[in-house]
Design an enzyme around this catalytic site. Structure first.
Site, PDB file in Angstrom:
ATOM      1  N   ASP A  37      -1.354  -3.386   6.340  1.00 19.99           N
ATOM      2  CA  ASP A  37      -1.698  -3.267   7.751  1.00 19.99           C
ATOM      3  C   ASP A  37      -3.191  -3.114   8.006  1.00 19.99           C
ATOM      4  O   ASP A  37      -3.607  -2.857   9.131  1.00 19.99           O
ATOM      5  CB  ASP A  37      -0.962  -2.071   8.374  1.00 19.99           C
ATOM      6  N   ASP A  75      33.780 -31.864   8.791  1.00 20.71           N
ATOM      7  CA  ASP A  75      32.550 -31.333   9.381  1.00 20.71           C
ATOM      8  C   ASP A  75      32.853 -30.157  10.307  1.00 20.71           C
ATOM      9  O   ASP A  75      32.139 -29.152  10.320  1.00 20.71           O
ATOM     10  CB  ASP A  75      31.822 -32.424  10.173  1.00 20.71           C
ATOM     11  N   ASP A 107       0.864  -1.167   0.000  1.00 20.95           N
ATOM     12  CA  ASP A 107       0.000   0.000   0.000  1.00 20.95           C
ATOM     13  C   ASP A 107       0.906   1.223   0.000  1.00 20.95           C
ATOM     14  O   ASP A 107       2.104   1.133   0.256  1.00 20.95           O
ATOM     15  CB  ASP A 107      -0.890  -0.023   1.243  1.00 20.95           C
TER      16      ASP A 107
END
Length: 921
Positions: free
Chosen positions: A663, A760, A379
């Protein structure tokens, strides 16, 4: 013909019976709750209040606290993070960890059979350490991320308006409390945008429309009403969703106002009785699906390659027990057991980093979608503008200042009890600033007709308390969008004269409004209508006074003027839009505002407006036409909630990852449909509930930082996957080649396990690495084919130098028999570990490592430490246990040459790969 292959038929009998039992129990609970609600629906309101031991004024604070302690918080399930032991058990639930756990169990059982004759097998300890490290790190990161998420979500609270009795005088007061504090017997005040906090029996309602999609699946809102004329309750219905005077937890108010008494809370609500059915997990993101696909691919690859390695070694070496152990070690080498930890750590770090920028992540996986987003729908109010609306002017129909317009607008804004927005507050503030006489003392509220998105206007009906008009006269005051208010007008007034609204005057009025809209102002119209204060046929004014009005009364209005509001564009809006464009994100504005205002504001902040499309134009388009329209349209104006959601779905169908920032009530559907829903802390309840991410400040620059964090999270995860997959594939390729031609194992199973453990460890710092700037400039989506291609191309690159090392150890250093296999294995162990460690730096960037792109300090330290350990092991006291021996000093110049050649070849392959396929990570 009956299909026998149903899920019920295919499911194991035990699981099927358990599922059927749970479904039956859930259905019984739901029927019981439905019967209780239907019974309350059919009783008069006074009887319902008496049964609940409450009053028309509400509960006292003391009684409410007692009921809260007795019945518990108004939540379906506890919101606290899972217990630590539950999170620890969950950390084991991963296909790679389960594979390792099975392997270590098999090896342990094998050792138990010969425990009296053989010492404890250190391979079991190494494999167990790998499981514990991976599980421990994943548990720690998930525990921290869950704790952080709980703390962050506490910043975003959803409240509801409750009427309670306060003070010694037991005065009823309306207060906002968190939803989890609502108790049975509370009086709840509902308005547009509110989530219904519990199951309510309506006592009063005005033009109430409720969205029940979560319960009924019906997309259109349902009309609800009280039963006060007369208050005899409602006929019994077996379905509480259909009861006119019930509103249920899990629904939301789209328009209107109401007051209701709480019948049930939390798990005792109708929604709570079906929570196990209605509150399933949200759909997986593309990233989740991609990780799962690659995981299954690697497992299938392991299931194919491990038996081949086992057979080759068993046939060529003749020792099937050793061949099995070696195959197990290869299986471990193919397992990216750190993947769960890397993903969890990346997400947790992303959420914490965003929280420092006042962004609350409600759903961790939304961070990945944020990085993949390539279209942001938003918006304009508060995003492109300051969200600091001021009433610039109040004008008559000719565009001249008129205080009467302000007075009527003030009455409308002041007396409404529904959703009061920023425009209403601006009117009230302006009235205070002008220090006008307090006009509300001259009027009393009779009724109101709440705002909805179809009419785009709202009205109040007031009774005059003075001699300015006929005694007891009612006056209806309407305020709303210009076109929609004009639709209800038959006359207009200006300069003290009232005239019929002709087509010519209508065009003049619209021209006056459009002039101000082109200046970037939002224009509302104000109209009035005088109404008799008595109902028709009433024998007495007091007894027959009219107290209820509806939409049908918004006709025959007289237009008196306009309100012009100014919401200036944000100073940094253009810069924020430019930053989003540089990041490959197209911004589309979808607003309910007028097209002229939207076009002006968007042009002021640098958007290429083009042709503005209004919502009404979308209704005549099918899905294919809408998809084509979204490709060329930047601004959509006067869009209602359904149209906003439809635009989002059209963009998704066109292959975009769509974010939606909103909103308002009219944004809730689009927020749910978007790949990532974004709202703000000041949003209405339903918008905050629908969103994945909450901004504590409505700022596009903050959002742009979130996008970059999402791409960083995605990049570091993909980096680990590609490096591990290609490195492991190269190792298995080398093992196959060596096993076929060597008279001994190219590396002992224990050595493979130690090498994999050290690799690792070198990967633990991956979540703390950085990504190159050019990687962060474009949206990133999952590409499973790209990972497979990467593995097949880059994996054999390291195998080239593994094979050269085999030849070196065999021909130069004479390690060509079983007597000298320890030397051979030590040489390949060091070379293999160092090339794997270099992979971290060579593959983490498309640039030249160390020169054009350097890893972060944690990555540098971790890889350097693993390199040092790898070089030290053949010379350490552990060398004998590991089956190694010290390497001659003449080996190391060859090692340096091998590593240098490896770096050059890898960089060359990388350059070719990028030119050929146009991508890297």
């Amino acid at each position: 013909m009956t299909n026998l292959l149903t899920p019920q038929k295919l499911a194991p009998p035990g699981r099927r019976l358990k599922r059927e039992r749970q479904a039956a129990e859930s259905a019984a609970r739901t029927r019981h709750v439905a019967d209780q609600l239907a019974e309350a629906s059919g009783r008069p309101a006074a009887q319902v209040l008496q049964d609940l031991q409450t009053t028309p004024a509400g509960l006292s604070y003391g009684l409410a606290q007692h009921r809260l302690e007795r019945d518990g918080a108004n939540v379906l399930t506890p919101r606290s993070a899972p217990r630590w032991y539950a999170q620890l058990a969950k950390a084991f639930w991963n296909p790679f960890i389960l594979v390792l756990a099975v392997l270590v169990t098999v090896m342990y059982v094998q050792w138990l059979q010969v425990a009296d004759e053989e010492p404890f097998d250190p391979k079991i300890a190494i494999l167990g350490a790998m499981v514990l490290i991976s599980v421990g790190l994943r548990f720690w990161q998930e525990y921290r991320s869950n704790s952080s998420a709980a703390a962050l979500q506490a910043l975003v609270t959803t409240t509801t308006a409750v009427q309670r009795l306060a003070g010694n005088g037991r005065l009823p007061t309306t207060v906002e409390i968190p939803m989890d504090g609502v108790v049975k017997g509370d009086l709840i005040k509902l308005a547009a945008g509110d989530l219904v906090p519990a199951d309510l029996r309506l006592l009063t309602a005005k033009d109430l429309m409720v969205s029940q999609a979560a319960l009924s699946g019906e997309s259109l809102p349902a009309a609800k009403a009280d039963t006060r004329f007369p208050d005899n309750g409602q006929r019994l219905t077996s379905d509480p969703i259909e009861a006119d005077n019930l509103v249920l937890a899990g629904t939301s108010v789209t328009s209107g106002t109401a007051t209701g008494v709480v019948l049930a809370t939390g798990p005792y609500t109708y929604f709570g009785s079906m929570a196990d059915v209605l509150t399933g997990e949200r759909p997986q993101t593309g990233f989740d699906t991609g990780v799962k696909k690659v995981s299954l691919l690697l497992i299938r690859f392991m299931l194919v390659m491990v038996p081949i390695v086992f057979l080759i070694n068993g046939v060529t070496k003749g020792d099937w027990a050793e061949a099995f152990t070696f195959a197990v070690a290869v299986a471990v080498g193919l397992t990216p057991e750190m993947l769960p930890m890397v993903v969890t750590t990346n997400l947790a770090r992303g959420a914490v980093a965003l929280s420092r920028r006042k962004v609350v992540v409600k759903r961790l996986n939304a961070i990945q979608n944020l990085g993949a987003m390539d279209v942001l729908c938003t918006d304009k109010t508060g995003t492109l503008t300051e969200d600091r609306i001021v009433l610039d002017s109040y004008l008559d129909i000719h565009g001249e200042p008129d205080d009467e317009v302000l007075e009527y607008a003030y009455l409308n804004s002041h007396f409404q009890t529904g959703l009061r927005n920023l425009l209403d507050q601006a009117v009230i503030d302006r009235m205070h600033e002008a220090e006008e006489v307090v006009v509300d003392a001259r009027f009393t509220l009779v009724d109101e007709i709440p705002f909805d998105f179809a009419r785009r206007r709202m009205s109040v009906v007031l009774r005059r308390n003075d001699a300015d008009g006929p005694a007891g006269e009612h006056i209806l005051i309407t305020k709303g969008a210009v076109e929609e208010v004009l639709d209800g007008c038959s006359h207009l007034t200006g300069g003290g004269r009232r005239a019929e609204l002709t087509d010519t005057l209508r065009r003049q009025v619209l021209h006056t409004a459009a002039y101000h809209q082109r200046q970037g102002m939002r224009v509302l119209a104000v109209a009035t209508r005088a109404l008799p204060g008595e109902a028709a046929g009433g024998p007495d004014g007091r007894e027959a006074a009219r107290a209820a009005y509806g939409v049908a009364d918004e006709t025959g209005l007289t237009l008196i003027g306009f309100l012009a509001f100014l919401d200036p564009p944000k100073q940094d809006a253009a810069r924020a839009l430019g930053a989003l464009a540089d990041s490959g994100i197209a911004v589309k504005v979808i607003t309910g505002d007028n097209e002229l205002v939207a076009a002006r504001v968007c042009a002021d902040v640098g958007l290429d407006v083009g042709t503005v499309v209004i919502g009404a134009e979308l209704d005549g388009l099918d899905d294919r036409q809408l998809r084509e329209l979204t490709r060329t349209t930047t601004v959509f104006a006067k869009a209602d909630p359904t149209q906003k959601a439809r635009i989002v779905r059209a963009l998704q169908a066109d292959g975009h990852t769509v974010g939606f920032l909103g909103d308002g009530i009219n944004d809730a559907a689009a927020l749910r449909d978007a790949d990532v829903g974004i709202s703000v802390d000041t949003a209405v309840d339903i918008a905050k509930e629908s969103a994945d991410i909450i901004l504590l400040e409505k700022d596009l620059m903050v959002l742009e930082q979130g996008v970059l964090r999402g791409r960083l999270t995605f990049g570091n995860t993909i980096k680990y996957l590609k490096m591990t997959a290609s490195s492991n594939f190269g190792n298995v390729f080398s093992v196959l080649a060596a096993s076929a031609f060597l008279p001994f194992q190219p590396m002992l199973a224990m050595q493979l396990l130690v090498q994999n453990l050290l690799y690792d460890i070198s990967q633990l710092a991956t979540p703390w690495d950085r990504m190159d700037r050019d990687y962060l400039r474009t949206p990133r989506t999952w590409d499973a084919r790209g990972i497979g291609r990467f593995m097949l191309v880059l994996g054999p690159t390291s195998s080239v130098f593994d094979i050269t090392t085999f030849l070196l150890m065999w021909h130069v250093f004479g390690a060509n028999s079983e007597v000298h296999q320890a030397l051979f294995q030590s040489g390949w162990f060091v070379e293999g570990l160092l090339t794997q460690t270099l992979v971290v730096h060579m593959l983490r960037t498309r640039r030249i490592p160390f020169v054009q792109s350097r890893a972060t300090l944690p990555v540098m330290v971790m890889t350097a430490a693993v390199t040092a350990i790898g070089l030290y092991l053949p010379f350490s006291p552990l060398a004998g246990v590991l089956g190694m021996q010290a390497l001659p000093m003449s080996y190391f110049p060859w090692l340096v040459a091998t590593l240098t050649a490896y770096c050059l070849l890898t960089q060359g392959v990388k350059t070719w790969y990028i030119r050929r396929f146009g991508s890297w990570l």
